[in-house]
Design an enzyme around this catalytic site. Structure first.
Site, PDB file in Angstrom:
ATOM      1  N   CYS A  17      38.536  61.086  11.033  1.00 36.16           N
ATOM      2  CA  CYS A  17      37.130  61.393  10.759  1.00 36.16           C
ATOM      3  C   CYS A  17      36.848  61.312   9.254  1.00 36.16           C
ATOM      4  O   CYS A  17      36.792  60.223   8.702  1.00 36.16           O
ATOM      5  CB  CYS A  17      36.749  62.745  11.352  1.00 36.16           C
ATOM      6  SG  CYS A  17      34.967  62.980  11.520  1.00 36.16           S
ATOM      7  N   HIS A  19      38.369  62.272  16.807  1.00 32.71           N
ATOM      8  CA  HIS A  19      39.353  63.336  16.615  1.00 32.71           C
ATOM      9  C   HIS A  19      40.441  63.289  17.694  1.00 32.71           C
ATOM     10  O   HIS A  19      40.404  64.076  18.658  1.00 32.71           O
ATOM     11  CB  HIS A  19      38.660  64.699  16.616  1.00 32.71           C
ATOM     12  CG  HIS A  19      37.927  65.005  15.352  1.00 32.71           C
ATOM     13  ND1 HIS A  19      38.529  65.618  14.268  1.00 32.71           N
ATOM     14  CD2 HIS A  19      36.648  64.744  14.979  1.00 32.71           C
ATOM     15  CE1 HIS A  19      37.643  65.745  13.296  1.00 32.71           C
ATOM     16  NE2 HIS A  19      36.496  65.219  13.697  1.00 32.71           N
ATOM     17  N   GLU A  35      43.390  64.408  17.511  1.00 28.79           N
ATOM     18  CA  GLU A  35      44.182  65.641  17.547  1.00 28.79           C
ATOM     19  C   GLU A  35      43.618  66.621  18.577  1.00 28.79           C
ATOM     20  O   GLU A  35      44.372  67.339  19.252  1.00 28.79           O
ATOM     21  CB  GLU A  35      44.250  66.286  16.146  1.00 28.79           C
ATOM     22  CG  GLU A  35      43.087  67.126  15.719  1.00 28.79           C
ATOM     23  CD  GLU A  35      41.816  66.361  15.386  1.00 28.79           C
ATOM     24  OE1 GLU A  35      40.768  66.995  15.167  1.00 28.79           O
ATOM     25  OE2 GLU A  35      41.874  65.117  15.341  1.00 28.79           O
TER      26      GLU A  35
END
Length: 234
Positions: A105, A209, A211
């Site tokens: 990001c 994102h 993660e």
């Protein structure tokens, strides 16, 4: 020995350093040893880089437009000057080492600005064509739109597909991308979703994102971290 992964932190207005646990857990899950890097260590960059096998540039606030020769747009969000200087210094030095870098990001945007690229300070107000919802109102484990990947790209080889679903939490995006990078993924509205190095170094920046998605078991997101950690171990 597990590869040591430096993970940059966000910084609050009161100077507190923060980092979502999903970044740490994604690195651990993929086999890396996370090392959290606070803001303000520019003078120690060389020592840090010697300690790192790879660098993860995390998400966060907007980037100061003065760093790419623009004045602030009306819809520019919160900026963190101390974080900007720390991360840009880290990114530029790491790019010279050949060590792997993953930008997520804001981290994607830091990579672009680090080599002379520019950003849309607000992708809605600075684009004339219709734009998708890039700040989703659903949980971060939900995929909100599709991304088209370039055939033969690093990202396509990781994903095993030319089209994937991603989450989305940004209002800035890449505008001009220098020759050090190539755009390898876009959303259906043309917004840049990923860049890769045009050199031999493993450098991957994604606008979403992974993660957060990897915490929910998303296979592509898991493989992004596994490939990153694998490259760091070499």
């Amino acid at each position: 020995m597990k590869p040591v992964i430096g993970i940059t932190t966000d910084v609050q207005q009161d100077g507190e350093n923060i980092l979502k646990n999903t970044y740490v857990q994604a690195v651990i899950r993929a086999g890396g040893l996370p090392m959290i890097v606070p803001v303000g260590l520019e003078q120690d960059v060389e020592q840090l880089i010697e300690m790192f096998d790879g660098l993860l540039l995390s998400g966060g606030n907007d980037i100061n437009p003065m760093l790419f020769n623009e004045e602030p747009h009306e819809y520019l969000g919160v900026v963190s000057p101390s974080r900007d200087s720390s991360e840009l210094e880290l990114a530029r030095r790491m790019l010279k080492t050949g060590k792997p870098i993953l930008g997520i990001c804001r981290g994607l945007q830091v990579l672009n600005v680090a080599v002379g690229g520019t950003l849309y300070q607000d992708l809605y107000k600075q684009n004339d064509s219709p734009i998708l919802q890039h700040i989703q109102k659903a949980p971060n484990t939900h995929c909100s739109h599709y991304v088209q990947l370039d055939k033969g790209s690093l990202l396509e080889s990781i994903a095993g597909s030319e089209r994937i679903q991603v989450n989305s939490y940004h209002h800035q995006s890449l505008k001009e991308v220098p020759s050090d990078f190539k755009v390898t993924a876009v959303a259906s509205d043309g917004i840049v979703e990923a860049i890769e190095s045009t050199h031999e170094q493993f450098v991957l920046g994604v606008q979403w994102h992974p993660e957060a998605l990897s915490a929910a078991g998303d296979a592509v997101s898991l493989r992004i971290f596994e490939r990153f950690i694998s490259e760091c171990a070499n």
